[in-house]
Design a protein around this motif. Structure first.
Motif, short mmCIF file in Angstrom:
data_model
loop_
_atom_site.label_atom_id
_atom_site.label_comp_id
_atom_site.label_asym_id
_atom_site.label_seq_id
_atom_site.Cartn_x
_atom_site.Cartn_y
_atom_site.Cartn_z
N LEU A 58 -3.00 3.81 -14.87
CA LEU A 58 -3.95 4.44 -13.93
C LEU A 58 -3.19 4.90 -12.71
N LEU A 59 -3.23 6.21 -12.46
CA LEU A 59 -2.47 6.79 -11.35
C LEU A 59 -3.40 7.66 -10.51
N THR A 60 -3.30 7.58 -9.20
CA THR A 60 -4.09 8.47 -8.34
C THR A 60 -3.13 9.34 -7.55
N PHE A 61 -3.58 10.55 -7.24
CA PHE A 61 -2.70 11.43 -6.44
C PHE A 61 -3.51 12.46 -5.66
N THR A 62 -2.91 12.94 -4.59
CA THR A 62 -3.46 14.09 -3.87
C THR A 62 -2.51 15.26 -4.09
N ILE A 74 2.82 5.53 -2.85
CA ILE A 74 2.12 4.47 -2.11
C ILE A 74 2.04 3.24 -3.01
N GLN A 75 2.35 2.08 -2.45
CA GLN A 75 2.22 0.82 -3.20
C GLN A 75 0.98 0.11 -2.71
N ALA A 76 0.01 -0.08 -3.60
CA ALA A 76 -1.20 -0.79 -3.18
C ALA A 76 -0.95 -2.30 -3.29
N ASP A 77 -1.77 -3.08 -2.60
CA ASP A 77 -1.59 -4.54 -2.64
C ASP A 77 -2.23 -5.15 -3.88
N LYS A 110 1.23 15.36 -3.46
CA LYS A 110 1.40 15.12 -2.01
C LYS A 110 1.68 13.63 -1.80
N GLN A 111 0.77 12.80 -2.32
CA GLN A 111 0.97 11.35 -2.30
C GLN A 111 0.44 10.79 -3.60
N TRP A 112 0.98 9.68 -4.04
CA TRP A 112 0.50 9.12 -5.31
C TRP A 112 0.66 7.61 -5.34
N CYS A 113 -0.08 7.01 -6.24
CA CYS A 113 -0.08 5.55 -6.34
C CYS A 113 -0.31 5.17 -7.81
N LEU A 114 0.52 4.30 -8.34
CA LEU A 114 0.30 3.79 -9.71
C LEU A 114 -0.38 2.44 -9.58
#
Ligand SMILES: O=C(O)C(=O)C[C@]1(C(=O)O)C=C[C@@H](O)C=C1
Length: 335
Positions: free
Chosen positions: A244-248, A96-99, A318-322
């Motif tokens: 900083l990385l988030t993931f499920t 996922i790319q955050a804004d 499952k999903q992740w975002c840097l």
């Protein structure tokens, strides 16, 4: 930076610890306009919606009472709609790319004061003259001064103490001044905030350095819009880079969290923090799902696009975002 200089949002009004963090971050830059926001959500919303704002400074965690959950959840909430659209589609790419992006971190040493709107001839001892004391502050503060407030309650057993949340520490000083003007003599309104905030409002400090742990520090993130950061002006320093990385995770697969963390081990990346927040997608979703926040170090010479690492994270999560790669602030190492 454009010719008109930089616009930097912070949790206002002036005199908050967030204001201090913003000043620390941008003090060496010319022509910076500091804009107070009225809440932490506004620090995110305005940055996203108002293209004239360049940066936003938000508190993330405190060395005494941990996560500033508002900020964690606001990051999470930006991942949620994109996570939902992935679930509905057959998309194979689960990144996922955050804004918005994290571009720097700051540390502010916290020294809380107990602040009175009126001069008390006998300082703290004068509390004995009142029947009720109402104390205002930001909700994050209570966990940092709990021992001190309990000792006050024990010292003045006849007094009723009430804690009331405000949008920031500095706003709480203003609030106690306002409330004191229209109340009976038996009630005293106090605030917990910094010495700077007390001076700014010409209020009176009746207790200095009241935090339970002196040397207590709050960590702040500096956020920017991702599309504006192609020419990142925050030079990467000699200090380690923090990611900083988030993931499920695929929650029903045994070992799925370990599998993601093992990717760090395989790539010789040292993790420096881990935490989690609830990740409840919608009313059809199960109640107990989590988003994991990890931070890990990379070398300043490491390639920005570590494709094999990202591929492995994609495969195991499952999903992740840097959220960003930024230099460790040297204040991180100070006690
Ligand atoms: O109210 C302020 O002064 C803030 O900047 C917010 C905040 C926080 O949310 O953590 C920042 C530092 C202190 O730990 C207490 C409050």
């Amino acid at each position: 930076m454009n010719e008109r200089g930089l616009k930097v949002l912070f949790l206002g009004p002036e005199g908050t610890y967030s204001h201090q963090a913003a000043l620390q971050q941008f003090q060496c830059m010319p022509n910076v306009e500091y804009l107070p926001a009225t809440s932490i959500p506004q620090c995110f919303d305005k940055l996203e919606k108002d293209a004239s704002i360049n940066y936003s400074v938000v508190p993330l965690e405190n060395s005494t009472n941990g996560q500033v959950v508002f900020s964690y959840d606001l990051l999470r909430d930006r991942m949620m709609p994109k996570a939902l659209s992935f679930t509905a589609s057959t998309e194979t790419n689960n990144r996922i790319q955050a804004d918005i992006e994290v571009v720097a971190e700051q540390y502010v040493s916290i020294t809380h004061c107990l602040i009175s709107p009126i001069k008390l001839s006998n300082g703290i001892e004068s509390l004995g003259k009142f029947q009720e004391v109402i104390i205002y502050s930001h909700p994050q503060v209570w966990g940092q001064v709990d021992g001190y407030l309990k000792s006050l309650e024990e010292k003045f057993p006849q007094l009723t103490f009430t804690r009331t949340d405000c949008s920031s520490t500095s706003a709480s000083v203003n609030q106690c001044l306002q409330s004191q003007t229209a109340c009976p003599d038996s009630i005293l309104h106090l605030a917990i905030a910094s010495e700077t905030a007390a001076r700014l409002y010409k209020a009176h400090i009746i207790g200095h350095s009241i935090n339970d742990k002196l040397g207590n520090t709050t960590r702040f993130l500096v956020l920017a819009r991702r599309e504006d950061m192609r020419n990142n002006m925050f030079k990467h320093s000699e200090l380690p880079q923090v990611n900083l990385l988030t993931f499920t995770i695929r929650q029903d697969d045994p070992g799925s969290l370990v599998d993601v963390l093992n990717v760090l081990k395989i790539h010789s990346l040292n993790m420096c923090s881990i935490s989690s927040r609830p990740f409840h997608l919608n009313e059809d979703d199960r109640n107990w799902r989590y988003l994991f926040f990890i931070e890990y170090y990379t070398d300043k010479n490491a390639p920005e696009d570590n494709e094999t690492f990202y591929k492995d994270i994609s495969e195991k999560s499952k999903q992740w975002c840097l959220w960003g790669t930024f230099s460790r602030n040297k204040m991180y190492y100070h006690k």
